[in-house]
Design an enzyme around this catalytic site. Structure first.
Site, short mmCIF file in Angstrom:
data_model
loop_
_atom_site.label_atom_id
_atom_site.label_comp_id
_atom_site.label_asym_id
_atom_site.label_seq_id
_atom_site.Cartn_x
_atom_site.Cartn_y
_atom_site.Cartn_z
N HIS A 1 -7.68 7.15 11.95
CA HIS A 1 -7.18 5.77 11.91
C HIS A 1 -5.67 5.73 11.70
CE1 HIS A 1 -11.43 4.27 10.60
NE2 HIS A 1 -11.35 4.50 11.89
N ARG B 1 0.84 -1.21 0.00
CA ARG B 1 0.00 0.00 0.00
C ARG B 1 0.87 1.26 0.00
NH1 ARG B 1 -4.17 -0.81 4.69
NH2 ARG B 1 -5.03 1.18 3.96
N ASP C 1 -3.97 7.41 3.95
CA ASP C 1 -3.10 7.59 2.77
C ASP C 1 -2.36 8.92 2.73
OD1 ASP C 1 -6.18 7.88 0.88
OD2 ASP C 1 -5.06 9.48 1.86
N GLY D 1 -17.68 9.55 0.76
CA GLY D 1 -16.90 8.40 0.30
C GLY D 1 -16.64 7.36 1.35
N THR D 2 -17.64 7.12 2.21
CA THR D 2 -17.48 6.04 3.18
C THR D 2 -18.68 5.11 3.14
OG1 THR D 2 -17.14 5.47 5.53
CG2 THR D 2 -18.39 7.48 5.08
N CYS E 1 7.34 1.50 17.18
CA CYS E 1 7.91 0.27 17.74
C CYS E 1 6.84 -0.53 18.48
CB CYS E 1 9.05 0.62 18.70
SG CYS E 1 9.88 -0.85 19.32
N GLN F 1 -11.00 8.86 7.81
CA GLN F 1 -10.72 7.47 8.19
C GLN F 1 -9.51 6.97 7.39
OE1 GLN F 1 -14.57 4.98 8.65
NE2 GLN F 1 -15.07 6.60 7.18
C1 BV8 Z 1 -12.82 0.60 18.08
C2 BV8 Z 1 -6.75 1.59 9.35
C3 BV8 Z 1 -12.99 0.33 20.42
C4 BV8 Z 1 -6.03 0.36 8.99
C5 BV8 Z 1 -9.09 1.00 9.60
C6 BV8 Z 1 -19.92 -3.65 16.19
C7 BV8 Z 1 -20.37 -2.41 16.57
C8 BV8 Z 1 -19.48 -1.36 16.82
C9 BV8 Z 1 -18.12 -1.56 16.66
C10 BV8 Z 1 -17.69 -2.80 16.25
C11 BV8 Z 1 -18.56 -3.86 16.04
N1 BV8 Z 1 -17.82 -4.94 15.69
C12 BV8 Z 1 -16.51 -4.60 15.66
C13 BV8 Z 1 -16.43 -3.33 16.00
C14 BV8 Z 1 -15.25 -2.54 16.11
C15 BV8 Z 1 -14.62 -2.23 14.76
C16 BV8 Z 1 -15.56 -2.16 13.58
O1 BV8 Z 1 -16.20 -1.16 13.34
N2 BV8 Z 1 -15.61 -3.26 12.82
C17 BV8 Z 1 -16.46 -3.29 11.64
C18 BV8 Z 1 -15.79 -4.11 10.54
C19 BV8 Z 1 -17.81 -3.86 12.05
N3 BV8 Z 1 -14.05 -0.91 14.95
C20 BV8 Z 1 -12.86 -0.81 15.53
O2 BV8 Z 1 -12.22 -1.77 15.92
C21 BV8 Z 1 -12.35 0.59 15.76
N4 BV8 Z 1 -11.95 0.72 17.12
O3 BV8 Z 1 -14.00 0.42 17.94
O4 BV8 Z 1 -12.22 0.70 19.30
C22 BV8 Z 1 -12.01 0.15 21.51
C23 BV8 Z 1 -11.97 1.07 22.55
C24 BV8 Z 1 -11.08 0.88 23.59
C25 BV8 Z 1 -10.21 -0.21 23.58
C26 BV8 Z 1 -10.22 -1.13 22.50
C27 BV8 Z 1 -11.13 -0.95 21.46
C28 BV8 Z 1 -11.15 0.85 14.89
C29 BV8 Z 1 -11.53 0.75 13.45
C30 BV8 Z 1 -10.35 1.21 12.61
C31 BV8 Z 1 -9.92 0.08 11.69
N5 BV8 Z 1 -8.89 0.59 10.81
N6 BV8 Z 1 -8.11 1.49 8.85
C32 BV8 Z 1 -5.77 0.31 7.50
O5 BV8 Z 1 -6.22 1.19 6.75
O6 BV8 Z 1 -5.10 -0.65 7.10
S1 BV8 Z 1 -10.66 0.95 9.00
C33 BV8 Z 1 -10.69 0.98 7.32
O7 BV8 Z 1 -12.07 0.99 6.95
C34 BV8 Z 1 -10.13 2.23 6.67
O8 BV8 Z 1 -9.68 3.20 7.59
C35 BV8 Z 1 -11.33 2.76 5.92
O9 BV8 Z 1 -11.28 4.12 5.76
C36 BV8 Z 1 -12.39 2.34 6.83
C37 BV8 Z 1 -13.78 2.47 6.44
O10 BV8 Z 1 -13.92 2.04 5.13
P1 BV8 Z 1 -14.37 3.16 4.07
O11 BV8 Z 1 -13.42 4.31 4.22
O12 BV8 Z 1 -15.80 3.45 4.24
O13 BV8 Z 1 -14.03 2.46 2.73
P2 BV8 Z 1 -14.93 1.39 1.93
O14 BV8 Z 1 -14.05 0.78 0.90
O15 BV8 Z 1 -15.64 0.52 2.91
O16 BV8 Z 1 -16.05 2.27 1.22
C38 BV8 Z 1 -15.71 3.20 0.22
C39 BV8 Z 1 -16.96 3.99 -0.07
O17 BV8 Z 1 -16.65 5.00 -1.02
C40 BV8 Z 1 -18.07 3.16 -0.69
O18 BV8 Z 1 -19.30 3.50 -0.05
C41 BV8 Z 1 -18.09 3.59 -2.16
O19 BV8 Z 1 -19.40 3.56 -2.70
C42 BV8 Z 1 -17.61 5.00 -2.05
N7 BV8 Z 1 -16.91 5.49 -3.25
C43 BV8 Z 1 -16.03 4.81 -4.04
N8 BV8 Z 1 -15.56 5.65 -4.99
C44 BV8 Z 1 -16.14 6.86 -4.78
C45 BV8 Z 1 -16.99 6.77 -3.66
N9 BV8 Z 1 -17.71 7.81 -3.21
C46 BV8 Z 1 -17.58 8.98 -3.87
N10 BV8 Z 1 -16.77 9.16 -4.95
C47 BV8 Z 1 -16.04 8.12 -5.43
N11 BV8 Z 1 -15.26 8.30 -6.49
ZN ZN Z 2 11.90 0.09 20.03
#
Ligand code: BV8
Ligand code: ZN
Length: 233
Positions: A113, A64, A98, A180-181, A121, A95
């Site tokens: 994020h 990436r 990049d 875009g999310t 580290c 979110q």
């Molecule tokens: C946390 C970094 C608590 C890494 C990312 C149930 C309920 C509530 C929460 C949870 C649950 N089950 C699990 C959870 C927690 C979990 C979660 O939400 N899981 C999901 C899968 C259910 N969340 C977490 O763990 C978060 N932390 O809750 O902490 C906590 C508190 C204390 C102690 C411990 C824990 C942390 C989540 C962060 C994860 N990291 N990224 C990396 O990038 O490698 S998330 C990852 O998904 C990216 O950051 C990304 O941005 C994010 C969301 O995805 P989108 O950005 O929406 O991208 P996607 O591809 O899905 O969609 C793109 C959209 O764009 C589409 O709709 C498309 O139509 C549109 N589009 C495309 N092209 C265009 C466009 N729109 C306009 N124009 C275009 N041209």
């Molecule tokens: Zn170290």
């Protein structure tokens, strides 16, 4: 109409996701272009995956980083950077990891994020910004242990301080833009509710409906790179 709402807004908060970078050539997470090989990002962007297969997870992030190095901000990023200059009170919460918003000139920006360009580290407090081509398993220059990407993985808390500021700013916003999310990742996917609860106008910009579309005051369907420049002076 939405432009008038924006221009009249005393405070605007925008939340972006991977879709805002799609036109820069950055693969989205869940789009049809898929993120990477056979693995799903949710299976790799996790602490347990990194603990079990650090080389595979670093391959994912190094791929990436290399791909990101070939991408430029697109008109959506530029429009959002311009909003910061033309609107009296604007905050961008992304979110995305990049770095394209910052490269487009956004400064009132929270990368909730983390960032692909941060490494830290796994043992000591060493952390740095690094744009270089990293080795397969980069090591800490201070203690020699393994480095990890400076991003927030699933199951990890957000970047410290971000949630408090986000809740505070969104709860005061007149206008909330969700751009875009897919609204599948928490807590970002619930931010719109904070805005609605206190009477803000909510606007979604996406190619297609999301689970939040039905709750938004306006849903603008199309490319962010086409729609956003029309909303900024
Ligand atoms: C946390 C970094 C608590 C890494 C990312 C149930 C309920 C509530 C929460 C949870 C649950 N089950 C699990 C959870 C927690 C979990 C979660 O939400 N899981 C999901 C899968 C259910 N969340 C977490 O763990 C978060 N932390 O809750 O902490 C906590 C508190 C204390 C102690 C411990 C824990 C942390 C989540 C962060 C994860 N990291 N990224 C990396 O990038 O490698 S998330 C990852 O998904 C990216 O950051 C990304 O941005 C994010 C969301 O995805 P989108 O950005 O929406 O991208 P996607 O591809 O899905 O969609 C793109 C959209 O764009 C589409 O709709 C498309 O139509 C549109 N589009 C495309 N092209 C265009 C466009 N729109 C306009 N124009 C275009 N041209
Ligand atoms: Zn170290």
């Amino acid at each position: 109409m939405v432009k008038a709402v924006l221009d009249g807004g005393r405070s605007v908060v925008a939340l972006t996701g991977a879709g805002v970078s799609a036109e820069s050539g950055v693969p989205t997470f869940r789009g049809k272009d898929g993120m990477w090989k056979k693995n799903r990002p949710e299976d790799l962007a996790r602490p347990d995956a990194f603990a079990a297969h650090p080389e595979l997870v670093w391959e994912f992030y190094n791929w990436r980083r290399e791909k990101m190095g070939q991408c430029e901000p697109n008109p959506a990023h530029v429009a959002l950077a311009r909003m910061e200059k033309t609107l009296p009170n604007f905050l961008l919460i992304t979110q995305n990891v990049d770095g394209l918003h910052a490269r487009a000139g956004s400064r009132k920006l929270m990368e909730m994020h983390g960032s692909l360009w941060q490494v830290k580290c796994t043992v000591c407090t060493h952390a740095r910004e690094d744009y270089s081509a990293l080795p397969a398993l980069p090591e800490c220059p201070v203690c020699g242990h393994l480095l990890r990407p400076g991003v927030v993985w699933f199951g990890e808390p957000l970047v410290p301080g971000v949630l408090k500021v986000a809740i505070d700013q969104i709860s005061k916003a007149d206008v909330f833009l969700s751009i875009g999310t897919s609204n599948l990742v928490q807590p970002a996917a619930s931010f719109y509710q904070l805005a609605k609860d206190h009477g803000a106008v909510t606007v979604e910009v996406n190619l297609e409906p999301t689970p939040n579309t039905g709750f938004m005051d306006f849903a603008l369907h199309g490319q962010a790179g086409d729609i956003l420049p029309e909303l900024v002076t």
